[in-house]
Design a protein around this motif. Structure first.
Motif, PDB file in Angstrom:
ATOM      1  N   UNK A   1      -2.251  25.449 -19.964  1.00 33.15           N
ATOM      2  CA  UNK A   1      -1.050  25.371 -20.789  1.00 33.15           C
ATOM      3  C   UNK A   1       0.235  25.222 -19.981  1.00 33.15           C
ATOM      4  N   UNK A   2       0.209  25.632 -18.721  1.00 36.89           N
ATOM      5  CA  UNK A   2       1.433  25.628 -17.921  1.00 36.89           C
ATOM      6  C   UNK A   2       1.386  24.516 -16.879  1.00 36.89           C
ATOM      7  N   UNK A   3       2.579  23.980 -16.581  1.00 33.08           N
ATOM      8  CA  UNK A   3       2.669  22.940 -15.570  1.00 33.08           C
ATOM      9  C   UNK A   3       2.526  23.540 -14.173  1.00 33.08           C
ATOM     10  N   UNK A   4       2.043  22.721 -13.256  1.00 37.73           N
ATOM     11  CA  UNK A   4       1.932  23.149 -11.866  1.00 37.73           C
ATOM     12  C   UNK A   4       3.325  23.293 -11.268  1.00 37.73           C
ATOM     13  N   UNK A   5       3.413  24.094 -10.210  1.00 32.75           N
ATOM     14  CA  UNK A   5       4.702  24.274  -9.550  1.00 32.75           C
ATOM     15  C   UNK A   5       4.977  23.147  -8.578  1.00 32.75           C
ATOM     16  N   UNK A   6       4.676  21.925  -8.997  1.00 39.49           N
ATOM     17  CA  UNK A   6       4.877  20.750  -8.158  1.00 39.49           C
ATOM     18  C   UNK A   6       5.204  19.570  -9.054  1.00 39.49           C
ATOM     19  N   UNK A   7       5.907  18.594  -8.494  1.00 39.16           N
ATOM     20  CA  UNK A   7       6.292  17.418  -9.267  1.00 39.16           C
ATOM     21  C   UNK A   7       6.404  16.226  -8.339  1.00 39.16           C
ATOM     22  N   UNK A   8       6.289  15.054  -8.937  1.00 38.35           N
ATOM     23  CA  UNK A   8       6.407  13.794  -8.204  1.00 38.35           C
ATOM     24  C   UNK A   8       7.589  13.021  -8.769  1.00 38.35           C
ATOM     25  N   UNK A   9       8.404  12.483  -7.892  1.00 39.54           N
ATOM     26  CA  UNK A   9       9.524  11.641  -8.297  1.00 39.54           C
ATOM     27  C   UNK A   9       9.264  10.245  -7.753  1.00 39.54           C
TER      28      UNK A   9
ATOM     29  N   UNK B   1      -3.434   4.907 -14.973  1.00 34.14           N
ATOM     30  CA  UNK B   1      -4.622   5.648 -14.535  1.00 34.14           C
ATOM     31  C   UNK B   1      -4.204   6.784 -13.609  1.00 34.14           C
ATOM     32  N   UNK B   2      -3.281   6.494 -12.697  1.00 31.07           N
ATOM     33  CA  UNK B   2      -2.772   7.534 -11.799  1.00 31.07           C
ATOM     34  C   UNK B   2      -2.023   8.603 -12.582  1.00 31.07           C
ATOM     35  N   UNK B   3      -1.300   8.184 -13.629  1.00 34.13           N
ATOM     36  CA  UNK B   3      -0.570   9.156 -14.453  1.00 34.13           C
ATOM     37  C   UNK B   3      -1.535  10.112 -15.146  1.00 34.13           C
ATOM     38  N   UNK B   4      -2.661   9.605 -15.599  1.00 36.72           N
ATOM     39  CA  UNK B   4      -3.656  10.466 -16.244  1.00 36.72           C
ATOM     40  C   UNK B   4      -4.246  11.466 -15.255  1.00 36.72           C
TER      41      UNK B   4
ATOM     42  N   UNK C   1       0.864  -1.178   0.000  1.00 35.06           N
ATOM     43  CA  UNK C   1       0.000   0.000   0.000  1.00 35.06           C
ATOM     44  C   UNK C   1       0.903   1.231   0.000  1.00 35.06           C
ATOM     45  N   UNK C   2       0.305   2.379  -0.105  1.00 29.69           N
ATOM     46  CA  UNK C   2       1.087   3.614  -0.136  1.00 29.69           C
ATOM     47  C   UNK C   2       0.567   4.575   0.911  1.00 29.69           C
TER      48      UNK C   2
ATOM     49  N   UNK D   1       0.748   5.069  -4.928  1.00 29.97           N
ATOM     50  CA  UNK D   1       1.725   6.038  -4.422  1.00 29.97           C
ATOM     51  C   UNK D   1       1.590   7.371  -5.142  1.00 29.97           C
ATOM     52  N   UNK D   2       1.340   7.333  -6.445  1.00 31.06           N
ATOM     53  CA  UNK D   2       1.184   8.570  -7.203  1.00 31.06           C
ATOM     54  C   UNK D   2      -0.062   9.323  -6.766  1.00 31.06           C
ATOM     55  N   UNK D   3      -1.150   8.603  -6.511  1.00 33.66           N
ATOM     56  CA  UNK D   3      -2.371   9.259  -6.045  1.00 33.66           C
ATOM     57  C   UNK D   3      -2.168   9.872  -4.667  1.00 33.66           C
ATOM     58  N   UNK D   4      -1.443   9.165  -3.792  1.00 37.77           N
ATOM     59  CA  UNK D   4      -1.154   9.714  -2.464  1.00 37.77           C
ATOM     60  C   UNK D   4      -0.309  10.973  -2.576  1.00 37.77           C
ATOM     61  N   UNK D   5       0.620  10.995  -3.526  1.00 40.77           N
ATOM     62  CA  UNK D   5       1.463  12.173  -3.729  1.00 40.77           C
ATOM     63  C   UNK D   5       0.643  13.353  -4.239  1.00 40.77           C
ATOM     64  N   UNK D   6      -0.312  13.087  -5.140  1.00 46.98           N
ATOM     65  CA  UNK D   6      -1.173  14.165  -5.655  1.00 46.98           C
ATOM     66  C   UNK D   6      -1.968  14.787  -4.517  1.00 46.98           C
TER      67      UNK D   6
END
Length: 347
Positions: free
Chosen positions: A195-203, A218-221, A136-137, A168-173
């Motif tokens: 048009x612009x990316x958010x000032x946040x990123x997930x690694x 699905x999480x990537x979308x 789990x995440x 994990x990606x959904x938890x990060x969002x």
């Protein structure tokens, strides 16, 4: 380039109007020509300029007026600007395969060290949060600028069964949404991406493939809808190696009682990194995929990432630059015209 007042570009039409008036004035001057009897007087009155030098002032004037017209339309340019308000969520794989010893002393130890170095390098910069995932995440540390708290949390990481990359990606969002109102949490309705990316990123740092929970794509979308980029790192080699963790590095409950006081050795790791899936995640969200087969490559991959998401693009009003350039050119045109047309007696 975009314009705040595009209708102001119509002022460019003043340029041909000015030259039409100039042409009309020249025709009237020819009709009112004065007859002189001395050719010497005519030569004395004529300016000593070549044909191309006579074209310089008008050319400067046209360019200057065009720049003023563009400046009046309030142009805005999208330029890269460093920001310290960015948010980075590190999603670290803590599945059992992270005990593999193909990376000395094992993957989990090397990953913790590289992550700690990355966090230390960003001290005083963006907020960083930690998400860990196995079966789990969960959010380990909410986004914060407390570097010491982040590093301390890394020391307590333990491994368990399973790999839930999508979860994990959904938890990060959701963790990003808690500190950034511009990012909607999962489950919320999201309008068309801007048009612009958010000032946040997930690694996302993982050594395997998703085994349970929501599908990573699905999480990537979901991340792409929110313009949150996801950068993925595939860690470890594909060579079989013993999986060994000491007693402090595994959650005995997660392994159903495996291991003991001295840790565990469960044979050899033969799992493969799902590189196609990690690449699709990065491509879908506008991020990038990185491969790291040892601790050095992992440290390099993490060190090169901030340049991609800490520098954001912002719209900057450039009207002042166009106005200044136009004023300089018009001043130069008038100065050259007056200098070259001054009476010969004044030269």
């Amino acid at each position: 380039m975009e314009f705040s007042w595009p209708w102001a570009l119509l002022s460019v039409l003043a340029i041909p109007l000015i030259f039409a008036i100039r042409a009309w004035a020249l025709r009237r001057r020819r009709r009112a020509a004065v007859r002189v009897t001395s050719i010497a007087l005519v030569r004395l009155a004529l300016p000593r300029r070549t044909r191309w030098t006579r074209k310089i002032p008008p050319a400067l004037l046209i360019t200057g007026l065009a720049l003023l017209a563009v400046g009046a339309a309030r142009p805005q340019a999208s330029v890269p600007v460093p920001t310290t308000s960015a948010t980075i969520l590190l999603a670290l794989d803590t599945s059992g395969s992270m005990c593999s010893t193909d990376v000395d002393p094992n993957r989990i130890t090397a990953a913790k060290k590289a992550a700690a170095q990355f966090i230390e390098s960003q001290r005083g910069g963006p907020r960083i949060g930690l998400v860990t995932f196995a079966g789990s995440a969960g959010l380990l540390v909410p986004p914060t600028d407390d570097t010491d708290a982040l590093v301390e949390a890394l020391e307590g990481l333990t491994v368990s069964r399973g790999t839930a990359i999508g979860q994990a990606m959904l938890a990060a969002i959701d963790a990003i949404a808690e500190v950034d109102p511009a990012v909607a949490p999962t489950g919320a309705d999201v309008a068309a991406p801007g048009p612009d990316y958010a000032g946040a990123a997930i690694v996302v740092l993982t050594d395997g493939a998703n085994t349970q929970g929501v599908e990573p794509q699905i999480a990537a979308q979901e991340a792409a809808l929110r313009r949150v980029r996801v950068f993925t790192i595939g860690f470890g080699t594909t060579k079989p190696a013993p999986m060994v963790c000491d007693n402090s590095q595994f959650d005995g409950r997660g392994f159903g009682g495996w291991g003991g006081r001295g840790g565990f050795d469960r044979g050899r790791n033969v799992r493969m990194i799902d590189e196609p899936a990690l690449k699709r995640i990065a491509q879908t969200t506008g991020g990038s995929y990185h491969r790291a087969e040892n601790a050095g490559q992992l440290q390099t991959a993490l060190a090169t990432l901030p340049g991609s998401f800490i520098v954001v693009r912002q719209r900057v009003d450039t009207a002042a630059y166009f106005a200044a350039g136009g004023a300089v050119l018009i001043t130069a045109a008038l100065s050259l015209s007056l200098w070259w047309n001054r009476p010969r007696s004044a030269r």
